[in-house]
Design a protein around this motif. Structure first.
Motif, PDB file in Angstrom:
ATOM      1  N   GLU A  25       8.657  -1.581  37.232  1.00  0.00           N
ATOM      2  CA  GLU A  25       9.801  -2.121  36.487  1.00  0.00           C
ATOM      3  C   GLU A  25      10.886  -1.061  36.341  1.00  0.00           C
ATOM      4  O   GLU A  25      10.614   0.085  35.968  1.00  0.00           O
ATOM      5  CB  GLU A  25       9.377  -2.605  35.105  1.00  0.00           C
ATOM      6  CG  GLU A  25      10.531  -3.176  34.291  1.00  0.00           C
ATOM      7  CD  GLU A  25      10.101  -3.748  32.945  1.00  0.00           C
ATOM      8  OE1 GLU A  25      10.892  -4.514  32.372  1.00  0.00           O
ATOM      9  OE2 GLU A  25       8.988  -3.428  32.489  1.00  0.00           O
ATOM     10  N   ALA A  26      12.098  -1.456  36.668  1.00  0.00           N
ATOM     11  CA  ALA A  26      13.269  -0.624  36.407  1.00  0.00           C
ATOM     12  C   ALA A  26      14.089  -1.301  35.316  1.00  0.00           C
ATOM     13  O   ALA A  26      14.286  -2.514  35.341  1.00  0.00           O
ATOM     14  CB  ALA A  26      14.109  -0.465  37.667  1.00  0.00           C
ATOM     15  N   THR A  27      14.555  -0.504  34.341  1.00  0.00           N
ATOM     16  CA  THR A  27      15.327  -1.044  33.230  1.00  0.00           C
ATOM     17  C   THR A  27      16.622  -0.257  33.085  1.00  0.00           C
ATOM     18  O   THR A  27      16.600   0.969  32.941  1.00  0.00           O
ATOM     19  CB  THR A  27      14.526  -0.944  31.911  1.00  0.00           C
ATOM     20  OG1 THR A  27      13.244  -1.526  32.087  1.00  0.00           O
ATOM     21  CG2 THR A  27      15.252  -1.656  30.784  1.00  0.00           C
ATOM     22  N   GLY A  28      17.745  -0.965  33.149  1.00  0.00           N
ATOM     23  CA  GLY A  28      19.047  -0.317  32.960  1.00  0.00           C
ATOM     24  C   GLY A  28      19.356   0.759  33.976  1.00  0.00           C
ATOM     25  O   GLY A  28      20.070   1.722  33.681  1.00  0.00           O
ATOM     26  N   LEU A  29      18.854   0.592  35.197  1.00  0.00           N
ATOM     27  CA  LEU A  29      18.975   1.632  36.219  1.00  0.00           C
ATOM     28  C   LEU A  29      20.433   1.788  36.652  1.00  0.00           C
ATOM     29  O   LEU A  29      21.065   0.833  37.112  1.00  0.00           O
ATOM     30  CB  LEU A  29      18.098   1.259  37.417  1.00  0.00           C
ATOM     31  CG  LEU A  29      17.601   2.385  38.320  1.00  0.00           C
ATOM     32  CD1 LEU A  29      16.802   3.405  37.522  1.00  0.00           C
ATOM     33  CD2 LEU A  29      16.763   1.806  39.449  1.00  0.00           C
ATOM     34  N   THR A  30      20.952   3.002  36.481  1.00  0.00           N
ATOM     35  CA  THR A  30      22.352   3.291  36.793  1.00  0.00           C
ATOM     36  C   THR A  30      22.445   4.618  37.530  1.00  0.00           C
ATOM     37  O   THR A  30      21.728   5.572  37.207  1.00  0.00           O
ATOM     38  CB  THR A  30      23.191   3.363  35.500  1.00  0.00           C
ATOM     39  OG1 THR A  30      23.131   2.088  34.841  1.00  0.00           O
ATOM     40  CG2 THR A  30      24.649   3.710  35.792  1.00  0.00           C
ATOM     41  N   ARG A  31      23.317   4.655  38.544  1.00  0.00           N
ATOM     42  CA  ARG A  31      23.565   5.906  39.265  1.00  0.00           C
ATOM     43  C   ARG A  31      25.049   6.032  39.569  1.00  0.00           C
ATOM     44  O   ARG A  31      25.656   5.160  40.183  1.00  0.00           O
ATOM     45  CB  ARG A  31      22.762   5.953  40.565  1.00  0.00           C
ATOM     46  CG  ARG A  31      23.097   7.143  41.451  1.00  0.00           C
ATOM     47  CD  ARG A  31      22.645   8.482  40.875  1.00  0.00           C
ATOM     48  NE  ARG A  31      23.224   9.596  41.630  1.00  0.00           N
ATOM     49  CZ  ARG A  31      22.704  10.821  41.673  1.00  0.00           C
ATOM     50  NH1 ARG A  31      21.591  11.082  40.997  1.00  0.00           N
ATOM     51  NH2 ARG A  31      23.287  11.772  42.371  1.00  0.00           N
ATOM     52  N   GLU A  32      25.626   7.135  39.120  1.00  0.00           N
ATOM     53  CA  GLU A  32      27.027   7.439  39.386  1.00  0.00           C
ATOM     54  C   GLU A  32      27.135   8.618  40.344  1.00  0.00           C
ATOM     55  O   GLU A  32      26.331   9.543  40.292  1.00  0.00           O
ATOM     56  CB  GLU A  32      27.751   7.789  38.076  1.00  0.00           C
ATOM     57  CG  GLU A  32      27.801   6.652  37.069  1.00  0.00           C
ATOM     58  CD  GLU A  32      28.525   7.044  35.796  1.00  0.00           C
ATOM     59  OE1 GLU A  32      29.311   8.021  35.839  1.00  0.00           O
ATOM     60  OE2 GLU A  32      28.316   6.389  34.760  1.00  0.00           O
ATOM     61  N   PHE A  33      28.132   8.561  41.226  1.00  0.00           N
ATOM     62  CA  PHE A  33      28.446   9.665  42.122  1.00  0.00           C
ATOM     63  C   PHE A  33      29.898  10.063  41.876  1.00  0.00           C
ATOM     64  O   PHE A  33      30.823   9.378  42.327  1.00  0.00           O
ATOM     65  CB  PHE A  33      28.274   9.250  43.590  1.00  0.00           C
ATOM     66  CG  PHE A  33      26.863   8.930  43.987  1.00  0.00           C
ATOM     67  CD1 PHE A  33      25.979   9.934  44.357  1.00  0.00           C
ATOM     68  CD2 PHE A  33      26.418   7.616  43.998  1.00  0.00           C
ATOM     69  CE1 PHE A  33      24.680   9.639  44.741  1.00  0.00           C
ATOM     70  CE2 PHE A  33      25.121   7.303  44.380  1.00  0.00           C
ATOM     71  CZ  PHE A  33      24.242   8.322  44.747  1.00  0.00           C
ATOM     72  N   LYS A  34      30.105  11.139  41.130  1.00  0.00           N
ATOM     73  CA  LYS A  34      31.448  11.659  40.867  1.00  0.00           C
ATOM     74  C   LYS A  34      32.408  10.565  40.412  1.00  0.00           C
ATOM     75  O   LYS A  34      33.511  10.395  40.950  1.00  0.00           O
ATOM     76  CB  LYS A  34      31.994  12.371  42.113  1.00  0.00           C
ATOM     77  CG  LYS A  34      31.190  13.594  42.509  1.00  0.00           C
ATOM     78  CD  LYS A  34      31.772  14.282  43.723  1.00  0.00           C
ATOM     79  CE  LYS A  34      30.951  15.518  44.065  1.00  0.00           C
ATOM     80  NZ  LYS A  34      31.467  16.217  45.264  1.00  0.00           N
ATOM     81  N   ARG A  90      15.385   3.629  33.113  1.00  0.00           N
ATOM     82  CA  ARG A  90      13.984   4.029  33.098  1.00  0.00           C
ATOM     83  C   ARG A  90      13.221   3.285  34.194  1.00  0.00           C
ATOM     84  O   ARG A  90      13.515   2.134  34.507  1.00  0.00           O
ATOM     85  CB  ARG A  90      13.362   3.707  31.735  1.00  0.00           C
ATOM     86  CG  ARG A  90      11.941   4.240  31.564  1.00  0.00           C
ATOM     87  CD  ARG A  90      11.448   4.041  30.143  1.00  0.00           C
ATOM     88  NE  ARG A  90      11.115   2.636  29.878  1.00  0.00           N
ATOM     89  CZ  ARG A  90      10.302   2.235  28.901  1.00  0.00           C
ATOM     90  NH1 ARG A  90       9.788   3.122  28.070  1.00  0.00           N
ATOM     91  NH2 ARG A  90      10.050   0.967  28.718  1.00  0.00           N
ATOM     92  N   ILE A  91      12.219   3.970  34.759  1.00  0.00           N
ATOM     93  CA  ILE A  91      11.358   3.373  35.782  1.00  0.00           C
ATOM     94  C   ILE A  91       9.913   3.511  35.320  1.00  0.00           C
ATOM     95  O   ILE A  91       9.444   4.617  35.026  1.00  0.00           O
ATOM     96  CB  ILE A  91      11.539   4.053  37.152  1.00  0.00           C
ATOM     97  CG1 ILE A  91      13.004   4.045  37.569  1.00  0.00           C
ATOM     98  CG2 ILE A  91      10.670   3.358  38.212  1.00  0.00           C
ATOM     99  CD1 ILE A  91      13.325   4.992  38.706  1.00  0.00           C
TER     100      ILE A  91
END
Length: 256
Positions: free
Chosen positions: A13-22, A67-68
């Motif tokens: 389960e992934a919850t609120g998974l966010t990834r930003e690049f610059k 979170r994972i």
């Protein structure tokens, strides 16, 4: 149930998974639940964030937030090798085999890793050959028995992908993550690998990124559609293919 546990039918389960690049948000607030024993696909147009989500789940990228959870354990801060030991094993989009080893030797190398012998080159030939019976079983499981002694470099592209699945299976994964397993294949190889995935999925969970919608419709229990880094729709193929937002996202692609 405590805050860190998962429902018994959810293995990942992934919850609120966010990834930003610059400043660019590649993945935004993705929630994903993968049921134990299912085949689950991530699909979406080019640039939708599928590979980034895969890289976050397999820890080749660290999430900006979210979170994972895997099998009841928070793995958000773990490294790729740690999660592989837990049974979350990724097969790469580009075939990753040793070209000048035979099919049998490639699978045996993966078994050595599983047995903790990967760096113990001083081990006798007889100790290494003790892994051959299991290696042969895995080679047969992916329909490569007649290529047992062939060098990986001499295999067709589709058979190299089958070998890669065998080496992934050698690590005895609870969850197999397949990154575009049909990429670059002709119809015959696609049919062969689709049947193979269906076979090896018995008794384990599969999460796959795939562009081929006919394969997804055939194989997958649940489909999550990504667009611009967010989940657009989720459900079985009939549900997501009927969603007008999905049809718009795939404008010009057959969804039926």
């Amino acid at each position: 149930m405590n805050a860190d546990s998962l429902p018994s039918d959810v293995i990942l389960e992934a919850t609120g998974l966010t990834r930003e690049f610059k400043g660019f948000v590649a993945v935004k607030n993705v929630d994903l639940k993968v049921r134990r024993g299912s085949i689950h696909a991530l699909i979406g147009p080019n640039g939708a964030g599928k590979t980034t989500v895969f890289n976050l789940i397999t820890k080749f990228l660290q999430p900006t937030s979210g979170r994972i959870m895997f099998d009841g354990t928070d793995i958000t801060d773990e490294k790729p090798a740690q999660i592989a030991r837990r049974g979350l094993v990724r097969s790469f989009q580009i075939s990753a085999t040793f070209p000048h080893l035979t099919v049998l030797e490639n699978v045996r190398v993966a078994l050595q890793r599983k047995a903790g012998l990967a760096t113990q080159f001083w081990r006798s030939q007889s100790v290494l050959e003790s892994l051959d019976a299991r290696a042969r079983e895995l080679v047969e499981a992916v329909n490569l028995k007649e290529y047992l002694r062939a060098d990986a470099a001499d295999l067709s592209y589709g058979r190299k992908r089958a070998l890669e699945i065998a080496t992934t299976l050698a690590l005895d994964p609870a969850v197999m993550l397949l990154d575009e397993p049909m990429a670059g294949m002709g119809h015959e190889d696609i049919d062969r690998i689709a049947e193979l995935i269906q076979t090896v999925a018995k008794g384990r969970t599969v999460l796959m990124v795939e562009h081929n919608l006919s394969v997804v419709s055939r194989l997958c229990d649940t489909i999550s559609v990504l667009q611009r880094g967010e989940i657009l729709a989720e459900g079985d193929y009939a549900t997501v293919s009927a969603d007008p937002r999905v049809r718009e996202a795939y404008l010009g692609t057959e969804i039926a």
